[in-house]
Enzyme design. Sequence first.
Site, PDB file in Angstrom:
ATOM      1  N   HIS A   1      14.520   2.834 -18.231  1.00 39.43           N
ATOM      2  CA  HIS A   1      13.341   1.962 -18.276  1.00 39.43           C
ATOM      3  C   HIS A   1      13.786   0.551 -18.661  1.00 39.43           C
ATOM      4  CE1 HIS A   1      10.183   5.235 -18.627  1.00 39.43           C
ATOM      5  NE2 HIS A   1      11.244   5.922 -19.018  1.00 39.43           N
TER       6      HIS A   1
ATOM      7  N   HIS B   1      16.580   8.272 -15.483  1.00 40.18           N
ATOM      8  CA  HIS B   1      16.204   6.896 -15.150  1.00 40.18           C
ATOM      9  C   HIS B   1      16.259   6.026 -16.393  1.00 40.18           C
ATOM     10  CE1 HIS B   1      12.758   9.450 -16.066  1.00 40.18           C
ATOM     11  NE2 HIS B   1      12.280   8.408 -16.711  1.00 40.18           N
TER      12      HIS B   1
HETATM   13  P1  5GP Z   1      10.105   9.431 -18.749  1.00 40.60           P
HETATM   14  O1  5GP Z   1       8.983   9.854 -19.646  1.00 40.60           O
HETATM   15  O2  5GP Z   1      10.632  10.613 -17.940  1.00 40.60           O
HETATM   16  O3  5GP Z   1      11.203   8.695 -19.454  1.00 40.60           O
HETATM   17  O4  5GP Z   1       9.504   8.381 -17.746  1.00 40.60           O
HETATM   18  C1  5GP Z   1       8.991   8.730 -16.518  1.00 40.60           C
HETATM   19  C2  5GP Z   1       8.307   7.500 -15.994  1.00 40.60           C
HETATM   20  O5  5GP Z   1       8.068   7.673 -14.620  1.00 40.60           O
HETATM   21  C3  5GP Z   1       6.934   7.266 -16.648  1.00 40.60           C
HETATM   22  O6  5GP Z   1       6.941   5.990 -17.277  1.00 40.60           O
HETATM   23  C4  5GP Z   1       5.948   7.365 -15.488  1.00 40.60           C
HETATM   24  O7  5GP Z   1       4.880   6.439 -15.582  1.00 40.60           O
HETATM   25  C5  5GP Z   1       6.821   7.117 -14.287  1.00 40.60           C
HETATM   26  N1  5GP Z   1       6.387   7.801 -13.090  1.00 40.60           N
HETATM   27  C6  5GP Z   1       5.974   9.091 -12.986  1.00 40.60           C
HETATM   28  N2  5GP Z   1       5.654   9.389 -11.711  1.00 40.60           N
HETATM   29  C7  5GP Z   1       5.868   8.252 -10.995  1.00 40.60           C
HETATM   30  C8  5GP Z   1       5.710   7.927  -9.611  1.00 40.60           C
HETATM   31  O8  5GP Z   1       5.302   8.744  -8.779  1.00 40.60           O
HETATM   32  N3  5GP Z   1       6.015   6.668  -9.234  1.00 40.60           N
HETATM   33  C9  5GP Z   1       6.470   5.731 -10.114  1.00 40.60           C
HETATM   34  N4  5GP Z   1       6.750   4.516  -9.638  1.00 40.60           N
HETATM   35  N5  5GP Z   1       6.635   6.001 -11.435  1.00 40.60           N
HETATM   36  C10 5GP Z   1       6.340   7.241 -11.871  1.00 40.60           C
END
Ligand code: 5GP
Length: 146
Positions: free
Chosen positions: A105, A103
């Site tokens: 951000h 994903h």
């Molecule tokens: P990463 O650390 O993998 O780059 O980011 C994962 C992001 O997904 C985090 O910012 C976290 O807050 C978000 N996230 C995790 N679980 C969920 C969820 O169930 N719903 C939504 N909308 N965001 C999520």
Amino acid sequence: MRRVSNCIFCAIVRGDAAAARVYEDDDLLAFLDIRPVTRGHTLVIAKPHAERLDDLAADVGSRMFALGHRIALALGRSDLAADGSNLVLNDGPAAFQTVPHIHLHVIPRHHGDRLRFVKGLLLRRGGETDTTAALIRDGLTRMEQP
Ligand code: 5GP
Ligand code: ZN
């Protein structure tokens, strides 16, 4: 379309888990991060499950970035009135990827928000997601107007 049953983002794509949706088409979905660093923090995903960059076709990655680019501009045109944004992709646990569905951000920023940004990074508190998502959708609509 490849979907993985225990993936939270695949569950959001299927509609089995709730999310405040900002944009959706056949291939892509953008929704608010549940623990935003700043108000309007949006995640852009391709719907088919791909865990990491290694699993993502380059053209799909390009379309994800194009949507992230559009959302970043929409944040500026929306009533959130972002002055800029951080576009960040964490590829793999070594880079702090925690959700194994790749994903992008899009984190809105404002002039002079450095302290609020650091606080947001530490606290990661949720907000009123429905209003915020509606504001970003309005920003996207404004971009389509001359
Ligand atoms: P990463 O650390 O993998 O780059 O980011 C994962 C992001 O997904 C985090 O910012 C976290 O807050 C978000 N996230 C995790 N679980 C969920 C969820 O169930 N719903 C939504 N909308 N965001 C999520
Ligand atoms: Zn997935």
